[in-house]
Scaffold this motif. Structure first.
Motif, PDB file in Angstrom:
ATOM      1  N   SER A 123       0.833  -1.213   0.000  1.00 22.51           N
ATOM      2  CA  SER A 123       0.000   0.000   0.000  1.00 22.51           C
ATOM      3  C   SER A 123       0.856   1.247   0.000  1.00 22.51           C
ATOM      4  O   SER A 123       0.570   2.226  -0.713  1.00 22.51           O
ATOM      5  CB  SER A 123      -0.917  -0.009   1.229  1.00 22.51           C
ATOM      6  OG  SER A 123      -1.746  -1.159   1.243  1.00 22.51           O
ATOM      7  N   TRP A 124       1.916   1.237   0.790  1.00 22.87           N
ATOM      8  CA  TRP A 124       2.812   2.393   0.818  1.00 22.87           C
ATOM      9  C   TRP A 124       3.476   2.606  -0.548  1.00 22.87           C
ATOM     10  O   TRP A 124       3.616   3.751  -1.007  1.00 22.87           O
ATOM     11  CB  TRP A 124       3.859   2.186   1.903  1.00 22.87           C
ATOM     12  CG  TRP A 124       5.000   3.150   1.869  1.00 22.87           C
ATOM     13  CD1 TRP A 124       6.276   2.892   1.468  1.00 22.87           C
ATOM     14  CD2 TRP A 124       4.977   4.541   2.218  1.00 22.87           C
ATOM     15  NE1 TRP A 124       7.058   4.013   1.547  1.00 22.87           N
ATOM     16  CE2 TRP A 124       6.272   5.053   2.029  1.00 22.87           C
ATOM     17  CE3 TRP A 124       3.985   5.390   2.689  1.00 22.87           C
ATOM     18  CZ2 TRP A 124       6.607   6.367   2.283  1.00 22.87           C
ATOM     19  CZ3 TRP A 124       4.308   6.712   2.948  1.00 22.87           C
ATOM     20  CH2 TRP A 124       5.605   7.193   2.744  1.00 22.87           C
ATOM     21  N   SER A 125       3.877   1.536  -1.209  1.00 22.18           N
ATOM     22  CA  SER A 125       4.513   1.663  -2.521  1.00 22.18           C
ATOM     23  C   SER A 125       3.532   2.199  -3.562  1.00 22.18           C
ATOM     24  O   SER A 125       3.907   3.020  -4.421  1.00 22.18           O
ATOM     25  CB  SER A 125       5.055   0.293  -2.965  1.00 22.18           C
ATOM     26  OG  SER A 125       5.969  -0.222  -2.014  1.00 22.18           O
ATOM     27  N   ILE A 126       2.283   1.748  -3.492  1.00 23.60           N
ATOM     28  CA  ILE A 126       1.269   2.266  -4.423  1.00 23.60           C
ATOM     29  C   ILE A 126       1.054   3.765  -4.188  1.00 23.60           C
ATOM     30  O   ILE A 126       0.934   4.552  -5.150  1.00 23.60           O
ATOM     31  CB  ILE A 126      -0.042   1.486  -4.258  1.00 23.60           C
ATOM     32  CG1 ILE A 126       0.148   0.038  -4.719  1.00 23.60           C
ATOM     33  CG2 ILE A 126      -1.167   2.144  -5.048  1.00 23.60           C
ATOM     34  CD1 ILE A 126      -1.061  -0.840  -4.479  1.00 23.60           C
ATOM     35  N   LEU A 364      12.408   1.112  -0.597  1.00 19.53           N
ATOM     36  CA  LEU A 364      12.638   0.590  -1.945  1.00 19.53           C
ATOM     37  C   LEU A 364      11.808   1.306  -3.010  1.00 19.53           C
ATOM     38  O   LEU A 364      12.314   1.519  -4.125  1.00 19.53           O
ATOM     39  CB  LEU A 364      12.357  -0.918  -1.961  1.00 19.53           C
ATOM     40  CG  LEU A 364      12.585  -1.636  -3.287  1.00 19.53           C
ATOM     41  CD1 LEU A 364      14.039  -1.499  -3.741  1.00 19.53           C
ATOM     42  CD2 LEU A 364      12.210  -3.115  -3.176  1.00 19.53           C
ATOM     43  N   PRO A 365      10.564   1.705  -2.765  1.00 20.61           N
ATOM     44  CA  PRO A 365       9.811   2.419  -3.825  1.00 20.61           C
ATOM     45  C   PRO A 365      10.490   3.684  -4.307  1.00 20.61           C
ATOM     46  O   PRO A 365      10.384   4.026  -5.502  1.00 20.61           O
ATOM     47  CB  PRO A 365       8.474   2.732  -3.138  1.00 20.61           C
ATOM     48  CG  PRO A 365       8.337   1.733  -2.057  1.00 20.61           C
ATOM     49  CD  PRO A 365       9.721   1.450  -1.580  1.00 20.61           C
ATOM     50  N   PHE A 366      11.211   4.382  -3.444  1.00 23.27           N
ATOM     51  CA  PHE A 366      11.872   5.616  -3.866  1.00 23.27           C
ATOM     52  C   PHE A 366      13.062   5.341  -4.781  1.00 23.27           C
ATOM     53  O   PHE A 366      13.532   6.261  -5.462  1.00 23.27           O
ATOM     54  CB  PHE A 366      12.350   6.404  -2.642  1.00 23.27           C
ATOM     55  CG  PHE A 366      11.240   6.834  -1.736  1.00 23.27           C
ATOM     56  CD1 PHE A 366      10.469   7.938  -2.046  1.00 23.27           C
ATOM     57  CD2 PHE A 366      10.956   6.125  -0.583  1.00 23.27           C
ATOM     58  CE1 PHE A 366       9.441   8.337  -1.213  1.00 23.27           C
ATOM     59  CE2 PHE A 366       9.926   6.514   0.264  1.00 23.27           C
ATOM     60  CZ  PHE A 366       9.160   7.619  -0.060  1.00 23.27           C
ATOM     61  N   GLY A 373       7.257   3.410 -12.403  1.00 22.79           N
ATOM     62  CA  GLY A 373       6.019   4.175 -12.370  1.00 22.79           C
ATOM     63  C   GLY A 373       4.964   3.501 -11.506  1.00 22.79           C
ATOM     64  O   GLY A 373       5.209   3.143 -10.342  1.00 22.79           O
ATOM     65  N   LEU A 374       3.768   3.299 -12.071  1.00 22.60           N
ATOM     66  CA  LEU A 374       2.667   2.704 -11.311  1.00 22.60           C
ATOM     67  C   LEU A 374       2.861   1.209 -11.041  1.00 22.60           C
ATOM     68  O   LEU A 374       2.104   0.624 -10.255  1.00 22.60           O
ATOM     69  CB  LEU A 374       1.342   2.920 -12.061  1.00 22.60           C
ATOM     70  CG  LEU A 374       0.894   4.389 -12.207  1.00 22.60           C
ATOM     71  CD1 LEU A 374      -0.413   4.467 -12.985  1.00 22.60           C
ATOM     72  CD2 LEU A 374       0.733   5.044 -10.831  1.00 22.60           C
ATOM     73  N   LEU A 375       3.835   0.583 -11.668  1.00 18.18           N
ATOM     74  CA  LEU A 375       4.142  -0.820 -11.369  1.00 18.18           C
ATOM     75  C   LEU A 375       4.986  -0.989 -10.114  1.00 18.18           C
ATOM     76  O   LEU A 375       5.304  -2.121  -9.722  1.00 18.18           O
ATOM     77  CB  LEU A 375       4.876  -1.467 -12.556  1.00 18.18           C
ATOM     78  CG  LEU A 375       4.086  -1.604 -13.852  1.00 18.18           C
ATOM     79  CD1 LEU A 375       4.969  -2.207 -14.938  1.00 18.18           C
ATOM     80  CD2 LEU A 375       2.848  -2.466 -13.634  1.00 18.18           C
ATOM     81  N   THR A 376       5.322   0.120  -9.493  1.00 17.23           N
ATOM     82  CA  THR A 376       6.159   0.047  -8.283  1.00 17.23           C
ATOM     83  C   THR A 376       5.474  -0.738  -7.178  1.00 17.23           C
ATOM     84  O   THR A 376       6.112  -1.547  -6.485  1.00 17.23           O
ATOM     85  CB  THR A 376       6.486   1.460  -7.798  1.00 17.23           C
ATOM     86  OG1 THR A 376       7.163   2.182  -8.844  1.00 17.23           O
ATOM     87  CG2 THR A 376       7.362   1.421  -6.562  1.00 17.23           C
ATOM     88  N   GLY A 377       4.177  -0.531  -6.978  1.00 16.78           N
ATOM     89  CA  GLY A 377       3.452  -1.217  -5.910  1.00 16.78           C
ATOM     90  C   GLY A 377       3.492  -2.729  -6.033  1.00 16.78           C
ATOM     91  O   GLY A 377       3.907  -3.434  -5.102  1.00 16.78           O
ATOM     92  N   PRO A 378       3.063  -3.318  -7.168  1.00 16.88           N
ATOM     93  CA  PRO A 378       3.123  -4.772  -7.302  1.00 16.88           C
ATOM     94  C   PRO A 378       4.530  -5.342  -7.207  1.00 16.88           C
ATOM     95  O   PRO A 378       4.739  -6.399  -6.598  1.00 16.88           O
ATOM     96  CB  PRO A 378       2.515  -5.021  -8.685  1.00 16.88           C
ATOM     97  CG  PRO A 378       1.656  -3.826  -8.947  1.00 16.88           C
ATOM     98  CD  PRO A 378       2.363  -2.685  -8.301  1.00 16.88           C
ATOM     99  N   VAL A 379       5.512  -4.642  -7.797  1.00 20.82           N
ATOM    100  CA  VAL A 379       6.885  -5.162  -7.762  1.00 20.82           C
ATOM    101  C   VAL A 379       7.430  -5.164  -6.339  1.00 20.82           C
ATOM    102  O   VAL A 379       8.016  -6.153  -5.877  1.00 20.82           O
ATOM    103  CB  VAL A 379       7.784  -4.338  -8.699  1.00 20.82           C
ATOM    104  CG1 VAL A 379       9.247  -4.733  -8.523  1.00 20.82           C
ATOM    105  CG2 VAL A 379       7.358  -4.524 -10.145  1.00 20.82           C
TER     106      VAL A 379
END
Length: 482
Positions: A123-126, A364-366, A373-379
């Motif tokens: 959720s944080w990554s999304i 890690l998302p940063f 992009g928007l694939l950051t959350g699932p990855v």
């Protein structure tokens, strides 16, 4: 690109570790549910032994136990009704089982244990990816660029995170192997004692032999209860109140540095009709129940039984010392199980590893949002599942007596070997190995050629040995054995 390739290699390595280690913990909840269906088998601490068999869950094609009182609870009855089917979860997964593993992904106990941190990190990554996308859409490219850390920091830290996880998982697996070896040693000691008292039954005495057999059969169950107490729940205790089948055990509280909790014993209710309590008479059971270390009590009583065996021409001090040596092995097994159960990974190491993994995952998302992009959350969610899964597997198998090892199956196996139980339709038992009733010496001489090499009693007379080569003189077509 070099840093990103390192990240990919590290992720692949962690995925391999997770796939290998998760075989220890998959479907543990299903095994506990099946175990709770039998009143004479230990179950998990969250379940209880069912007393009312009319309301017990009975899986198909698996026999259930029939209730029996202390007087009617014979060894033959338990031996005939004991579940001896192989565990369906005792499977080695190969690469060809990938589809089956993926279909059962939702049943993974590791996934249930780590769903909370994985959900938060995903959720944080999304959220981070949405904010970054919004800044880019509104023309605030400078703010979006400031959110990106690049892949260098996480590439540098990933090696340290990997070492922390590998060390924890390997140390936990070593304890798992040591726990299994301890129970293997226990099983071998019980079998050896049974063999000796059967061979020297004329000197030991039939009554003493049966006492030793019952004590040996009760020992693994008592050790199981010692390291993983199995008590009845409140509703079952209410059913047993006032019944002669109720047995109250006084379990000591865990020793604490503070004296906030009163130093009184904790009551644990069990059913006398279940194993191992039904193996001992009431006079012996009451003494054993009041002991805080019941497997040690049984080991001491076995030593007493061995020392009371009178010396004869065949049974001398050598045989007695051999039996006492096996009793000492049982005591060593108790100490090994207590050491494994009471020794955890150092608290500082466990906290540091978990904190490092948490900070690495939340930041890690940063490092990848500018590329994914928007694939950051699932990855990031997938990476968190891999990393936290490995950490949780190490925590799960750290104490192998809490579900990783199937102690109930091991106890049942020792019970069958000690009490001479066998599940075949022919009704053969281990005790027949110590009896030669109906056998004749000439029966062995009448055995035919088993290997097609002229190996019979008559051919053995014509055998000659030349330079460590066996030559059958009567078997000319076969020549020499190379």
């Amino acid at each position: 690109m070099v840093h990103m390739s390192k990240n990919r290699l590290f992720s692949i390595a962690v995925a391999a570790m997770a796939t290998t280690a998760e075989s220890f913990t998959t479907l543990r909840t299903e095994r506990a549910r099946l175990s709770s269906s039998f009143p004479h088998r230990f179950v998990t601490s969250s379940d209880a032994i069912p007393i009312n068999l009319d309301h017990a869950i009975k899986p198909p094609s698996i026999p259930n136990f029939s209730p029996c009182g202390p007087s009617s609870c014979s060894v033959e009855t338990l031996d005939a009704e004991m579940d001896t089917f192989a565990d369906p979860n005792d499977k080695r997964y190969a690469a060809s089982d990938w589809l089956h593993n993926m279909k059962n992904f939702h049943n993974s106990s590791i996934l249930r244990d780590i769903k909370n941190p994985v959900s938060w990190i995903t959720s944080w990554s999304i959220l981070v990816s949405i904010v970054h996308r919004s800044f880019c859409a509104m023309g605030h490219g400078d703010l979006a660029s400031r959110m990106c850390l690049g892949s260098t920091p996480h590439s540098l830290i990933s090696s340290s995170i990997g070492l922390l996880l590998v060390f924890r998982t390997n140390s936990a697996y070593q304890k798992f192997r040591e726990g299994r070896k301890t129970w293997e040693k226990l099983s071998n000691a019980c079998r050896d004692i049974t063999r000796m008292i059967s061979v020297y039954e004329h000197n030991v005495g039939t009554a003493r032999k049966h006492r030793i057999q019952r004590l040996l059969a009760a020992f693994p169950y008592l050790l199981h209860h010692h390291i993983q107490p199995r008590c009845l729940d409140h509703s079952q205790c209410e059913e047993l109140k006032g019944s002669p089948h109720a047995l109250v055990l006084h379990e000591p509280y865990t020793i604490r540095k503070t004296h906030s909790r009163p130093s009184k014993a904790r009551e644990c209710w069990v059913d006398k009709r279940s194993l191992p309590w039904c193996l001992l008479p009431d006079s012996v059971l009451n003494k054993c129940a009041h002991s805080h270390n019941r497997p040690l009590w049984v080991s001491d009583r076995l030593s007493l039984e061995f020392t009371e065996i009178q010396y004869t021409e065949n049974f001398t001090s050598r045989e007695r010392l051999e039996l006492l040596k096996h009793a000492n092995k049982l005591s060593e097994c108790i100490g090994n199980c207590e050491r494994i159960h009471q020794t955890a990974v150092p608290l500082n190491y466990a906290r540091h590893a978990l904190r490092s993994l948490t900070l690495w995952s939340f930041t890690l998302p940063f490092g990848i949002v500018d590329k994914l992009g928007l694939l950051t959350g699932p990855v990031v969610g997938l990476v968190a599942w891999l990393m936290f899964g490995v950490y949780q597997i190490g925590h799960t198998i750290e104490d192998p007596f809490q579900g990783s090892l199937r102690l109930t199956d091991m106890c049942n196996s020792i019970y069958r070997d000690v009490m001479y139980g066998d599940r075949t339709q022919a009704g053969m038992r281990r005790e027949s190995a110590f009896r030669k009733d109906g056998e004749r010496e000439m029966d062995w001489e009448s055995v035919g050629d088993a290997f097609g090499l002229g190996w019979t009693m008559k051919a053995q007379k014509n055998m000659e040995v030349f330079n460590d080569k066996l030559v059958l003189a009567s078997a000319e077509p076969f020549g020499q054995l190379q």
